[in-house]
Scaffold this motif. Structure first.
Motif, short mmCIF file in Angstrom:
data_model
loop_
_atom_site.label_atom_id
_atom_site.label_comp_id
_atom_site.label_asym_id
_atom_site.label_seq_id
_atom_site.Cartn_x
_atom_site.Cartn_y
_atom_site.Cartn_z
N ILE A 1 -73.93 21.66 -36.95
CA ILE A 1 -72.57 21.82 -36.42
C ILE A 1 -71.70 20.71 -36.98
O ILE A 1 -72.00 19.52 -36.81
CB ILE A 1 -72.55 21.75 -34.87
N ASP A 2 -70.62 21.08 -37.64
CA ASP A 2 -69.70 20.09 -38.19
C ASP A 2 -68.94 19.40 -37.07
O ASP A 2 -68.55 20.06 -36.09
CB ASP A 2 -68.73 20.76 -39.15
N PRO A 3 -68.69 18.10 -37.15
CA PRO A 3 -67.92 17.42 -36.09
C PRO A 3 -66.56 18.05 -35.85
O PRO A 3 -66.09 18.07 -34.70
CB PRO A 3 -67.78 15.98 -36.63
N ASP A 4 -65.91 18.55 -36.90
CA ASP A 4 -64.61 19.19 -36.70
C ASP A 4 -64.71 20.43 -35.84
O ASP A 4 -63.76 20.80 -35.14
CB ASP A 4 -63.98 19.55 -38.06
N VAL A 5 -65.86 21.11 -35.91
CA VAL A 5 -66.09 22.26 -35.04
C VAL A 5 -66.14 21.80 -33.59
O VAL A 5 -65.51 22.37 -32.69
CB VAL A 5 -67.40 22.98 -35.43
N LEU A 6 -66.88 20.73 -33.35
CA LEU A 6 -67.08 20.23 -32.00
C LEU A 6 -65.78 19.76 -31.35
O LEU A 6 -65.51 20.04 -30.18
CB LEU A 6 -68.08 19.08 -32.05
N TRP A 7 -64.95 19.07 -32.15
CA TRP A 7 -63.75 18.47 -31.58
C TRP A 7 -62.54 19.38 -31.62
O TRP A 7 -61.46 19.01 -31.16
CB TRP A 7 -63.46 17.13 -32.27
N SER A 8 -62.70 20.59 -32.16
CA SER A 8 -61.59 21.55 -32.16
C SER A 8 -61.45 22.28 -30.83
O SER A 8 -60.44 22.92 -30.56
CB SER A 8 -61.78 22.59 -33.28
N CYS A 9 -62.48 22.19 -29.99
CA CYS A 9 -62.50 22.97 -28.75
C CYS A 9 -61.53 22.41 -27.72
O CYS A 9 -61.51 21.20 -27.45
CB CYS A 9 -63.91 22.98 -28.18
N THR A 10 -60.76 23.30 -27.10
CA THR A 10 -59.84 22.91 -26.03
C THR A 10 -60.44 23.19 -24.65
O THR A 10 -59.76 22.99 -23.64
CB THR A 10 -58.51 23.66 -26.14
N THR A 11 -61.66 23.67 -24.61
CA THR A 11 -62.35 24.06 -23.37
C THR A 11 -61.52 25.04 -22.54
O THR A 11 -61.60 25.06 -21.32
CB THR A 11 -62.74 22.85 -22.49
N CYS A 12 -60.71 25.86 -23.23
CA CYS A 12 -59.83 26.79 -22.52
C CYS A 12 -60.61 27.86 -21.76
O CYS A 12 -60.11 28.45 -20.82
CB CYS A 12 -58.85 27.45 -23.49
N GLY A 13 -61.84 28.13 -22.21
CA GLY A 13 -62.69 29.09 -21.51
C GLY A 13 -62.50 30.53 -21.92
O GLY A 13 -63.12 31.43 -21.33
#
Length: 747
Positions: free
Chosen positions: A385-397
């Protein structure tokens, strides 16, 4: 022909069943590699879980939101589960062409059911195949929900279903001919045209067609079984089995989505005590085997339908995160690494190998190579998993809301973030400033606590403050939790003042905390800093319990004698993130309160006639659903009813609203990080808002208010939005309409 059909069919059957048994055993061993979960958290209330499973499957509650797709899939799923008797009958027909199932084989209701479901399965899969073909990624690119899915596997499964369905239909026509059906009969209402076609064939040809078609049906069925048994990561096939346990073991036994509260951090199924953590405690997830067994089940259940991807704000604005591709990557990595783990392989916290060379001697080279890949790492590092993938999430659901098999994407993303933040200290640098401000000042902006009460000076009436004007909250009906944004951010303060004034007009007794309260910790927790969340949360819980008149013992816990029922501890919040944390997550820390959103209280006051919107507010308004108000807490109606009560305005819904609402881009601690990849999410949302040509864009969240205002102002400067357009909270809109009542309230 008969001998060939028998030999081929039985050979494939034996191979298919043997491989299926082996595959099921592999799955059991594979899922046991995952970490334990909190006792009872996935098995409590078994009857309720069974009812939920039946409702979700029989009602296709998620898929039916997608119209014809849901109906078509329902028939395909029902056909798969209820037509195996036709497979048994096909085996019998290999040996005797006119054989029927005992008891039910020539029972009219069974025959009619087989005819109907058989035809509808064929039509259903034809519809799904057409939709897939029309949505080819080569045509639609990232807009296709199938982009990144394993198309070859999907087509294989679909053509298998189509072939089996057609074989059932043809066999029914042949059965009618063999059984000398002379005229139309209800038991052959769908296949009767084929009966007429086959009627002119000789007996020998007819028998050979029965043997051939039965062989095709059986062979295709077991070729499918062999294929999927050899490919245990073939989610598009295995979801039809794994979806049932995945739904049954979902977080909420009553059927709710895995949104709202995040799960507390555990290690080996036990909560982590951050004041005295154990030597063997794992913090977050850095290896795929550190996910829980439910996480591994999630990954294998993914059917690659792409509904999560189609709704994801990150993916829709050109960022690398696709919830579907994330789950697929974790699944493929886990299955590829499994032989290594099952042989006893694994790394200690210091990076040392747990297994001996002898233990790993028989492990395939591919599995050993997979074991060397970091779970989080760039392309150059060969990361899963690329770090940019991980930190792109807004947890909007949005992903969790739409997933038809109840995969819990947000929980898994936050688990990986936790390790990156707590162990690796690897996260976007801007977020570090926010964390330092929370640690030192108790708010994300790093402002002095005395500034939390500055907004009170702009009111022309007194607001009681706990610890100053009043001793505790027993004298008022509500505690108004202003929150960091509501007290410190200039645009959000307008909402705070509007709401306070509306409560004053309506005669509602309320008070606020005295400025010693701290951030609820929402952003810290979703960024992955669980200890900081717990520190902030525990301090707030102690302050709140004291404010509600509860006494503490030496351990900081509420004494039983002073403990008050939840209904006596009412909190109203203008920030959905505060609402979610106070109401859904603070019970994990010993704080149990009745928390409502300000739009819920305002709607109630309007309904009771305590607030009368009389002054027209002219123009078109469009309402943006905050993710943490809508999807996470299912509050969609109150803001819209308030808007409907204001005379003059005409509400126009954006294309994406309510359950399919589009994020503003601020959730998941993204409020404090720069957006450097793709289009800004708030700009995408505002573009959608501007498409209805509104005069007012309204929302009910301070984060959303900031993000939408920034984007609208930018578009005004670029000449892409009219100068008169406003971005306001629902409370501000309502206050404008009841302002004529102020004179009556303040003679």
């Amino acid at each position: 022909m008969q001998l060939a059909a028998i030999v081929v069919s039985l050979a494939l059957t034996v191979a298919g069943l043997a491989l299926l048994v082996r595959a099921v055993a592999q799955f059991v061993r594979y899922f046991r590699l995952g970490q334990a979960v909190r006792p009872g958290s996935r098995t409590a209330r078994p009857y309720r879980r069974s009812v939920t499973l039946a409702r979700e499957f029989l009602g296709h509650t998620r898929l039916n939101r997608w119209g014809i797709v849901g109906v078509a899939h329902w028939f395909v799923a029902i056909g798969f589960l209820t037509l195996p008797p036709t497979l048994v009958q096909a085996f019998g027909q290999l040996f005797r062409a006119d054989w029927v199932l005992p008891v039910i084989g020539d029972w009219l209701p069974f025959e009619m059911y087989t005819e109907f479901i058989g035809v509808m399965t064929v039509l259903g899969i034809a519809v799904l195949m057409t939709i897939r073909l029309r949505s080819l990624p080569s045509r639609a690119g990232r807009k296709s929900r199938f982009a990144g899915s394993k198309s070859g596997q999907a087509y294989f499964v679909e053509y298998v279903i189509l072939t089996i369905g057609l074989a059932i239909y043809v066999l029914r026509g042949l059965e009618g001919t063999v059984h000398h059906v002379e005229g139309y009969e209800a038991g052959y209402f769908a296949s009767y045209p084929l009966v007429l076609v086959f009627k002119g064939l000789s007996a020998e040809v007819l028998l050979n067609l029965v043997y051939l078609t039965a062989m095709v049906k059986i062979s295709v069925s077991f070729i499918w079984m062999i294929t999927v048994s050899l490919n245990t990561n073939m989610g598009v096939a295995w979801h039809r089995f794994l979806a049932f346990p995945n739904i049954w073991f979902k977080r909420d036994a009553k059927g709710g989505t895995a949104l709202g509260a995040l799960l507390p951090m555990t290690s080996g199924g036990k909560p982590i005590d951050f004041t005295d953590p154990g030597d063997d405690d794992t913090f977050g997830v850095s290896q795929v085997e550190q996910f829980s067994w439910k996480g591994l089940l999630d990954f294998s259940t993914c059917t690659e339908c792409g509904r999560c991807q189609s709704q994801c704000p990150a993916w829709n604005t050109g960022k690398p995160l696709s919830p579907k591709l994330l789950i697929m990557s974790l699944r493929d990595h886990a299955h590829a690494k499994a032989p290594y783990l099952l042989a006893g392989g694994g790394k200690t916290m210091e990076g040392e190998e747990k297994a001996s060379e002898e233990q790993l001697a028989g492990v395939p080279a591919a599995a050993l190579a997979e074991a060397e890949r970091p779970l989080i790492g760039t392309l150059e590092e060969n990361g899963v998993i690329d770090p940019d993938v991980l930190w792109s999430c807004t947890t909007c659901g949005a992903c969790v809301e739409q997933c038809p098999v109840d995969i819990e994407h947000v929980d898994h993303i936050v688990d990986m973030r936790r390790y990156q933040v707590m162990i690796e200290s690897a996260f976007p640098s801007e977020a570090g400033t926010m964390l330092k401000n929370l640690e030192k000042k108790g708010n994300p902006w790093g402002l002095a606590k005395k500034q939390r009460l500055e907004w009170l000076k702009e009111l022309d009436f007194e607001v009681p403050v706990v610890g100053k004007e009043i001793e505790d909250l027993t004298e008022v009906e509500y505690l108004y939790w202003v929150g960091c944004a509501g007290a410190l951010e200039d645009r959000a303060k307008k909402t705070t003042k509007a709401f306070a004034e509306l409560l004053h007009i309506a005669g509602v007794k309320f008070a606020i905390m005295g400025g010693d309260e701290k951030c609820t910790g929402d952003s810290a927790r979703r960024l992955g800093n669980e200890p900081l969340f717990q520190e902030l949360g525990m301090e707030n819980v102690m302050s709140l319990n004291a404010a509600f008149g509860e006494e503490m013992d030496d351990d900081g816990k509420v004494t039983e004698d002073s403990k008050k029922p939840k209904s006596a501890k009412k909190i109203v919040a203008t920030c959905p993130h505060c609402l979610n944390t106070l109401g859904n997550e603070y019970p994990q820390l010993g704080g149990d309160y009745e928390v409502i959103h300000h739009t819920q209280l305002l709607q109630h006051l309007v309904d009771e006639g305590k607030l009368l919107p009389v002054t027209p507010v002219e123009g078109i308004i469009t309402y943006h659903d905050p993710c943490y108000l809508g999807r996470h807490n299912k509050i969609y109606t109150p803001p819209r009813e308030i808007i409907a009560a204001v005379p003059g305005v005409r509400n126009e819904e954006m294309h994406r609203h309510k359950e399919r609402g589009f994020c503003c881009g601020a959730g998941g601690a993204r409020m404090w990080m720069e957006e450097r990849i793709g289009k800004r999410i708030n700009n995408e949302r505002v573009d959608e808002a501007l498409s209805v040509n509104p005069d007012i864009v309204s929302t009910a969240c301070p984060f959303c208010l900031v993000m939408l205002t920034d984007s609208v102002n930018g578009k005004k400067n670029d000449g892409k939005a009219k100068e008169s357009i406003q971005v306001v909270d629902v409370a501000q809109l309502l206050l404008d309409s009841v302002s004529s009542m102020k004179a009556a309230a303040h003679p």
